[in-house]
Design a protein around this motif. Structure first.
Motif, PDB file in Angstrom:
ATOM      1  N   LEU A 208      77.135 127.015  44.051  1.00 19.30           N
ATOM      2  CA  LEU A 208      77.988 126.674  45.191  1.00 19.30           C
ATOM      3  C   LEU A 208      79.369 127.307  45.024  1.00 19.30           C
ATOM      4  O   LEU A 208      79.895 127.968  45.935  1.00 19.30           O
ATOM      5  N   LEU A 209      79.977 127.125  43.838  1.00 13.80           N
ATOM      6  CA  LEU A 209      81.337 127.602  43.608  1.00 13.80           C
ATOM      7  C   LEU A 209      81.419 129.127  43.588  1.00 13.80           C
ATOM      8  O   LEU A 209      82.484 129.686  43.876  1.00 13.80           O
ATOM      9  N   ASP A 210      80.323 129.794  43.261  1.00 15.07           N
ATOM     10  CA  ASP A 210      80.321 131.258  43.297  1.00 15.07           C
ATOM     11  C   ASP A 210      80.675 131.774  44.687  1.00 15.07           C
ATOM     12  O   ASP A 210      81.283 132.843  44.828  1.00 15.07           O
ATOM     13  N   GLY A 211      80.294 131.012  45.725  1.00 16.44           N
ATOM     14  CA  GLY A 211      80.550 131.456  47.097  1.00 16.44           C
ATOM     15  C   GLY A 211      81.921 131.089  47.622  1.00 16.44           C
ATOM     16  O   GLY A 211      82.331 131.594  48.678  1.00 16.44           O
ATOM     17  N   ILE A 212      82.641 130.204  46.932  1.00 16.67           N
ATOM     18  CA  ILE A 212      83.959 129.779  47.429  1.00 16.67           C
ATOM     19  C   ILE A 212      85.003 129.817  46.307  1.00 16.67           C
ATOM     20  O   ILE A 212      85.979 129.070  46.332  1.00 16.67           O
ATOM     21  N   GLN A 213      84.810 130.690  45.328  1.00 13.78           N
ATOM     22  CA  GLN A 213      85.701 130.661  44.168  1.00 13.78           C
ATOM     23  C   GLN A 213      87.135 131.037  44.526  1.00 13.78           C
ATOM     24  O   GLN A 213      88.081 130.617  43.849  1.00 13.78           O
ATOM     25  N   ASP A 214      87.332 131.806  45.617  1.00 14.97           N
ATOM     26  CA  ASP A 214      88.711 132.137  45.991  1.00 14.97           C
ATOM     27  C   ASP A 214      89.471 130.908  46.487  1.00 14.97           C
ATOM     28  O   ASP A 214      90.690 130.948  46.646  1.00 14.97           O
ATOM     29  N   ASN A 215      88.755 129.808  46.706  1.00 16.25           N
ATOM     30  CA  ASN A 215      89.441 128.544  47.016  1.00 16.25           C
ATOM     31  C   ASN A 215      90.213 128.021  45.811  1.00 16.25           C
ATOM     32  O   ASN A 215      91.122 127.208  45.973  1.00 16.25           O
ATOM     33  N   TYR A 216      89.837 128.458  44.613  1.00 19.53           N
ATOM     34  CA  TYR A 216      90.367 127.830  43.398  1.00 19.53           C
ATOM     35  C   TYR A 216      91.075 128.817  42.467  1.00 19.53           C
ATOM     36  O   TYR A 216      91.505 128.414  41.388  1.00 19.53           O
ATOM     37  N   THR A 217      91.185 130.083  42.853  1.00 15.57           N
ATOM     38  CA  THR A 217      91.960 131.023  42.055  1.00 15.57           C
ATOM     39  C   THR A 217      93.451 130.797  42.303  1.00 15.57           C
ATOM     40  O   THR A 217      93.835 129.941  43.115  1.00 15.57           O
ATOM     41  N   PHE A 218      94.300 131.552  41.629  1.00 15.61           N
ATOM     42  CA  PHE A 218      95.744 131.340  41.695  1.00 15.61           C
ATOM     43  C   PHE A 218      96.243 131.345  43.141  1.00 15.61           C
ATOM     44  O   PHE A 218      95.907 132.227  43.925  1.00 15.61           O
ATOM     45  N   ALA A 219      97.045 130.329  43.483  1.00 18.99           N
ATOM     46  CA  ALA A 219      97.596 130.138  44.834  1.00 18.99           C
ATOM     47  C   ALA A 219      96.535 129.765  45.867  1.00 18.99           C
ATOM     48  O   ALA A 219      96.854 129.587  47.036  1.00 18.99           O
ATOM     49  N   GLN A 220      95.292 129.654  45.449  1.00 14.84           N
ATOM     50  CA  GLN A 220      94.175 129.221  46.301  1.00 14.84           C
ATOM     51  C   GLN A 220      94.167 129.941  47.662  1.00 14.84           C
ATOM     52  O   GLN A 220      94.225 129.314  48.719  1.00 14.84           O
ATOM     53  N   PRO A 221      94.077 131.277  47.655  1.00 15.53           N
ATOM     54  CA  PRO A 221      94.143 132.033  48.914  1.00 15.53           C
ATOM     55  C   PRO A 221      93.013 131.705  49.873  1.00 15.53           C
ATOM     56  O   PRO A 221      93.195 131.776  51.098  1.00 15.53           O
ATOM     57  N   GLY A 222      91.827 131.369  49.341  1.00 17.24           N
ATOM     58  CA  GLY A 222      90.715 131.030  50.222  1.00 17.24           C
ATOM     59  C   GLY A 222      91.033 129.841  51.106  1.00 17.24           C
ATOM     60  O   GLY A 222      90.745 129.848  52.313  1.00 17.24           O
ATOM     61  N   ILE A 223      91.634 128.820  50.522  1.00 15.95           N
ATOM     62  CA  ILE A 223      91.979 127.628  51.300  1.00 15.95           C
ATOM     63  C   ILE A 223      93.088 127.942  52.294  1.00 15.95           C
ATOM     64  O   ILE A 223      93.040 127.500  53.454  1.00 15.95           O
ATOM     65  N   GLN A 224      94.091 128.717  51.867  1.00  6.80           N
ATOM     66  CA  GLN A 224      95.184 129.084  52.771  1.00  6.80           C
ATOM     67  C   GLN A 224      94.632 129.809  54.001  1.00  6.80           C
ATOM     68  O   GLN A 224      95.029 129.511  55.141  1.00  6.80           O
ATOM     69  N   ASN A 225      93.723 130.734  53.779  1.00  5.79           N
ATOM     70  CA  ASN A 225      93.148 131.489  54.898  1.00  5.79           C
ATOM     71  C   ASN A 225      92.311 130.601  55.813  1.00  5.79           C
ATOM     72  O   ASN A 225      92.348 130.747  57.040  1.00  5.79           O
ATOM     73  N   LYS A 226      91.555 129.689  55.212  1.00  2.90           N
ATOM     74  CA  LYS A 226      90.703 128.810  56.023  1.00  2.90           C
ATOM     75  C   LYS A 226      91.532 127.839  56.855  1.00  2.90           C
ATOM     76  O   LYS A 226      91.186 127.531  58.007  1.00  2.90           O
ATOM     77  N   VAL A 227      92.613 127.328  56.288  1.00  8.86           N
ATOM     78  CA  VAL A 227      93.473 126.415  57.049  1.00  8.86           C
ATOM     79  C   VAL A 227      94.122 127.157  58.216  1.00  8.86           C
ATOM     80  O   VAL A 227      94.235 126.621  59.326  1.00  8.86           O
ATOM     81  N   LYS A 228      94.546 128.387  57.970  1.00  5.56           N
ATOM     82  CA  LYS A 228      95.115 129.190  59.059  1.00  5.56           C
ATOM     83  C   LYS A 228      94.078 129.462  60.140  1.00  5.56           C
ATOM     84  O   LYS A 228      94.374 129.382  61.344  1.00  5.56           O
ATOM     85  N   ALA A 229      92.851 129.764  59.730  1.00  8.50           N
ATOM     86  CA  ALA A 229      91.780 129.993  60.713  1.00  8.50           C
ATOM     87  C   ALA A 229      91.484 128.720  61.497  1.00  8.50           C
ATOM     88  O   ALA A 229      91.213 128.772  62.701  1.00  8.50           O
ATOM     89  N   LEU A 230      91.543 127.563  60.828  1.00  3.19           N
ATOM     90  CA  LEU A 230      91.337 126.283  61.519  1.00  3.19           C
ATOM     91  C   LEU A 230      92.412 126.079  62.580  1.00  3.19           C
ATOM     92  O   LEU A 230      92.114 125.657  63.706  1.00  3.19           O
ATOM     93  N   GLU A 231      93.652 126.382  62.241  1.00  5.55           N
ATOM     94  CA  GLU A 231      94.750 126.225  63.205  1.00  5.55           C
ATOM     95  C   GLU A 231      94.534 127.116  64.422  1.00  5.55           C
ATOM     96  O   GLU A 231      94.700 126.681  65.579  1.00  5.55           O
ATOM     97  N   GLU A 232      94.145 128.359  64.196  1.00  2.55           N
ATOM     98  CA  GLU A 232      93.909 129.292  65.311  1.00  2.55           C
ATOM     99  C   GLU A 232      92.749 128.823  66.176  1.00  2.55           C
ATOM    100  O   GLU A 232      92.810 128.904  67.412  1.00  2.55           O
ATOM    101  N   LEU A 233      91.700 128.329  65.523  1.00  8.48           N
ATOM    102  CA  LEU A 233      90.532 127.880  66.271  1.00  8.48           C
ATOM    103  C   LEU A 233      90.845 126.650  67.117  1.00  8.48           C
ATOM    104  O   LEU A 233      90.485 126.584  68.302  1.00  8.48           O
TER     105      LEU A 233
END
Length: 515
Positions: free
Chosen positions: A368-393
């Motif tokens: 599972l984590l292999d597919g979302i590991q950018d959620n947990y790397t430094f500064a958690q860019p995956g989460i930042q991008n997803k939250v921004k996409a949620l706001e736009e949507l």
């Protein structure tokens, strides 16, 4: 007419029946649901630990609110024994215990008074979910308030008396009957569900399992009896070839315990001791109201799983929130051997069985984590991008909610960060998370891409409640304590159907997705 039918097909009633219940494990301490009322201006109670001035910004709100999880480990006992360190100043541990005892009694005696939704084509997207065939009854039992001792104004008592006249709704266990329990109390097995179970067994028994066909059937829920083997297959842990499965299981399980022997002793080393300490602190906070996860044997299993994963993934290491992601796998693989998972004493299982559950949980969580590991790397860019996409949507699908947040200076990151970091596990009961993950594993990029649309649908689900809140603090407290404690398969199925609709409309239409 066809267009009107499609609109009616997807239209849902946003009102969730049943009394408002706190969602435990949220960032802020749980609230007493009976105190979340709108009071007349002259009689609104004064809370001791809140400023009289409403917080107009996140910084003011943060300064006036205590975070239950920020308390050090050595202060935990004081926290549990001290009344009302919550933002309302009115909730105590004794109140929680009394409510849980009352709810336990209600579980035995209460009956559901929830009306079943009309039968529509939505059944095609919720294959395996049935209307409750039993007659609906009204429970005449009244709710006894355990908070009267803290209330001094007559207006508050009057508000509570109205609440006390409502019938009691039975409490559904957080884990038990996780695959076949609807919030309406539907029977555990129907003819239709038995037919689906037979189809799953037929697919799994074939020499080479058709994974595409398995995903298609799993999208609308996996029967409990075959969920463990199905999850192993869909996660990529097991091969589709039936003859190779036993060999692969043995090899992977031996490999995991090889990691334990090789690395686990290093948890006290200078380089890893901070990681291990954080894991050791976070594990008791994982589903604190479920007895299963408070057992020392289970907590030791989680410590090993998380520590080994952290040192094998140095790009991210251990990040708070990953501890939640192992629980669904552990519960599902434990359910292979136990019926009453929630209260079972895991130490009673044979050692080999416990070891197999532990190893399987580790490998499936790793996949599972292999597919979302950018959620947990430094500064958690995956989460930042997803939250921004949620706001736009959300700005495209419901401009009223988006503008409401802007008016009261609510940032999406303040509530949606946890939705992405924990995959909604802090917002939903565990039984609902397990049902949700059935679909996530059946979807291509379910945990990364489809989760965005589930979060959007989840936010719109509370549209009426969100628009009724007219201050920053009220909005944040609502969004961090959404009343989903009574949710079951039916509600999750509708949420997934709405998420699928949003994905169908926006995923392949970038000009509609962005402003």
């Amino acid at each position: 007419m066809a267009t009107e039918n499609r609109i009616n097909f997807w239209r849902r009633n946003a009102k969730v029946p049943g009394s408002v219940q706190p969602v435990y494990g949220a960032q802020h301490p749980p609230l007493d649901p009976r105190l979340r009322r709108t009071y007349p201006k002259d009689t609104k109670p004064q809370f001791n630990n809140l400023k009289s001035k409403k917080a107009s910004s996140f910084h003011e709100f943060a300064r006036s609110t205590n975070d239950a999880w920020d308390i050090d480990e050595e202060e935990d006992e004081d926290f549990l024994g001290t009344p009302a360190q919550t933002s309302s100043g009115l909730h105590s541990t004794s109140t929680q215990n009394q409510q849980q005892q009352n709810q336990a009694v209600d579980t035995e005696t209460g009956v559901s008074h929830r009306l079943a939704p009309p039968r529509t084509e939505a059944e095609n997207l919720q294959d395996g979910q049935e209307e409750d065939s039993e007659c609906e009854h009204v429970n005449g039992k009244v709710v006894k308030s355990s908070s009267d001792a803290y209330l001094n104004t007559s207006s508050v008592r009057s508000t509570l008396q109205k609440q006390q006249s409502l019938p009691v709704r039975p409490i559904i266990p957080l884990v038990a009957r996780m695959s076949d329990q609807n919030a309406s109390g539907a029977p555990p097995m129907t003819v239709r569900e038995k037919s689906r179970l037979d189809k799953f067994k037929q697919l799994l028994a074939s020499p080479n399992t058709d994974l595409e066909e398995l995903r298609k059937h799993s999208w609308s829920g996996i029967p409990r009896e075959v969920r463990p083997i199905t999850w192993r297959l869909l996660s990529g842990y097991l091969p589709a070839n039936k003859e190779r499965r036993e060999l692969v299981l043995k090899r992977k399980r031996d490999e995991y315990f090889g990691f334990i022997e090789q690395y686990y002793h290093s948890r006290t080393d200078e380089h890893y001791k901070d990681t291990y300490r954080q894991i050791h602190i976070d594990i008791p906070r994982t589903n604190p109201l479920i007895p299963l996860f408070q057992q020392p044997v289970v907590q030791e299993v989680f410590e090993r799983i998380l520590f080994i994963w952290a040192i094998r993934h140095p790009a991210s290491g251990y990040v708070q929130g990953i501890n939640d992601l192992v629980t669904p796998f552990f519960v599902v693989f434990l359910s292979e051997f136990v019926k009453d998972v929630e209260n079972f004493e895991v130490a009673a299982l044979p050692l080999d069985t416990r070891r197999n559950i532990e190893a399987d949980s580790f490998w499936c969580m790793s996949k599972l984590l292999d597919g979302i590991q950018d959620n947990y790397t430094f500064a958690q860019p995956g989460i930042q991008n997803k939250v921004k996409a949620l706001e736009e949507l959300v700005s495209r699908i419901d401009e009223d909610i988006h503008n409401h947040f802007k008016r009261y200076e609510v940032e999406y990151l303040q509530f949606a960060f946890r939705w992405m970091n924990n995959l909604l596990m802090r917002e939903l009961p565990l039984r609902c998370t397990i049902r949700l993950w059935d679909t996530y594993q059946a979807e291509a990029e379910g945990f990364s891409h489809f989760h965005l649309y589930v979060c959007s649908a989840f936010l719109i689900e509370w549209r009426k409640e969100i628009l009724s809140m007219v201050d920053f603090q009220g909005l944040l407290m609502l969004l961090q304590n959404l009343p989903t404690i009574h949710w079951g398969n039916e509600e999750v199925g509708l949420l997934l159907a709405e998420a699928y609709r949003l994905k169908y409309m926006f995923a392949d239409a970038p000009s509609h997705y962005k402003r």
